[in-house]
Design an enzyme around this catalytic site. Structure first.
Site, PDB file in Angstrom:
ATOM      1  N   HIS A   1      -7.586  -6.035   1.125  1.00 43.02           N
ATOM      2  CA  HIS A   1      -5.995  -5.236   1.232  1.00 43.02           C
ATOM      3  C   HIS A   1      -5.260  -6.160   1.935  1.00 43.02           C
ATOM      4  CE1 HIS A   1      -4.117  -1.250   0.189  1.00 43.02           C
ATOM      5  NE2 HIS A   1      -3.938  -1.139   1.615  1.00 43.02           N
TER       6      HIS A   1
ATOM      7  N   ASP B   1      -9.823  -5.696  -3.637  1.00 43.57           N
ATOM      8  CA  ASP B   1      -9.359  -4.343  -2.457  1.00 43.57           C
ATOM      9  C   ASP B   1     -10.226  -3.510  -2.665  1.00 43.57           C
ATOM     10  OD1 ASP B   1      -7.741  -2.565  -1.501  1.00 43.57           O
ATOM     11  OD2 ASP B   1      -6.137  -2.953  -2.320  1.00 43.57           O
TER      12      ASP B   1
ATOM     13  N   SER C   1       0.641  -1.743   0.100  1.00 41.43           N
ATOM     14  CA  SER C   1       0.082   0.087  -0.106  1.00 41.43           C
ATOM     15  C   SER C   1       0.759   1.152  -0.344  1.00 41.43           C
ATOM     16  CB  SER C   1      -0.745   0.303   1.250  1.00 41.43           C
ATOM     17  OG  SER C   1      -1.832   1.406   1.168  1.00 41.43           O
TER      18      SER C   1
END
Length: 305
Positions: free
Chosen positions: A280, A247, A162
């Site tokens: 995620h 995600d 991320s």
């Protein structure tokens, strides 16, 4: 046996906080005063069993928003494959902590836990929020000064998730452009913030940390992996990116298609994979961590299993 004498390291400013045995090696957690951030900084290292006999290559893992050095240590499953391949894994924190900057604890996506791996130029933030210099210069120097018999100084790769995926890409690209030689043998990312000048997270970070940046201005463009690829690519190291299709941040924040298009236009050695149904979280990261460890171990020339 520990890779560093605790009393000696403390005298030199490095203090061991924790030590956990895992897969024949050890996770060790340290704190030290940082000249980059002018605060104490914390990091963890996984020393595979091979490092007790000879120095081994290093993979840097950069974590995402709100995380510390401990998230991947506890949930990433790095140690199993790293132990098999003889690869050390270094996990820095995601920002300075306790810097005392007004507003640094007001939101989860800016300030504490959200350093964005830039060197701040806005006067309010520039004394402390210099994670790019910390990750690419200060931390490697500390590691190789304190662990010369365990870690190879010039055999390194970088990975992240991320915000940390953005960090891994940008640290590799910008350091190559500054030094004229590849600082890392390979780069990988889980669900990176691939085009930060075009997404709310990146616009907020760049608008705060970078002098004169209005979120998508010129200052932020130098910290955007997609734009760096478009303007300066290809880069002399392979990329691996995994992105889950479930995600919740995929649309509007992560934008892997922008990086994929830029890589294709430049002929970059890049593998960008969509992983069906994954989100995620660390459930996603841990599922594909062994692939990423192998990708880096192979690039670093480690023996295959």
């Amino acid at each position: 046996m520990s890779n560093v004498d605790a009393s000696d390291s403390a005298a030199q400013g490095l203090t061991r906080l924790n030590r956990w045995k895992a897969c024949g090696g050890f996770f060790e957690q340290y704190t030290h005063p940082s000249s980059s951030t002018n605060t104490a900084m914390r990091f963890s290292v996984y020393f595979p069993p091979q490092s007790t006999h000879k120095p081994v290559p290093v993979l840097y893992y950069l974590s995402g928003l709100t995380c510390t050095d401990e998230n991947v240590v506890q949930k990433g499953f790095v140690q199993s494959q790293a132990a098999k391949r003889g690869l050390a894994v270094v996990c820095p924190d995601t920002s300075p902590r306790g810097a005392g900057v007004d507003g640094e604890d007001e939101s989860w996506d800016f300030g504490t836990g959200a350093g964005f791996y830039v060197d701040a130029t806005a006067s309010k933030w520039s004394r402390h929020y210099n994670m790019f210099t910390y990750v690419t210069q200060e931390l490697p120097a500390i590691l190789h000064r304190h662990f010369p018999t365990a870690l190879l100084p010039d055999a390194r790769s970088i990975c992240g998730h991320s915000m940390g995926g953005h960090g891994a890409l940008v640290c590799a690209m910008k350091t190559f452009l500054l030094q004229g030689r590849p600082p890392y043998k390979s780069v990988s990312a889980f669900a990176p913030i691939a085009h930060p000048t075009a997404c709310p997270w990146g616009q907020k970070a760049f608008g705060g940390y970078l002098e004169g940046d209005q979120g998508a201005g010129n200052a932020g463009e130098g910290w955007d992996a997609t734009l760096l690829m478009e303007r300066e690519g290809p880069f002399p190291f392979p990329l691996l990116v995994d992105q889950g299709t479930a995600d919740t941040f995929l649309e509007g924040q992560l934008m892997p298609e922008a990086l994929e298009k830029a890589c294709a236009s430049k002929g970059q050695d890049a593998t960008i994979r969509r992983q069906d149904g994954y989100d995620h979280s660390y459930f996603f990261i841990s599922t594909f961590m062994a692939d990423h460890i192998d990708f880096h171990a192979n690039a670093l020339g480690l023996p295959r299993e």
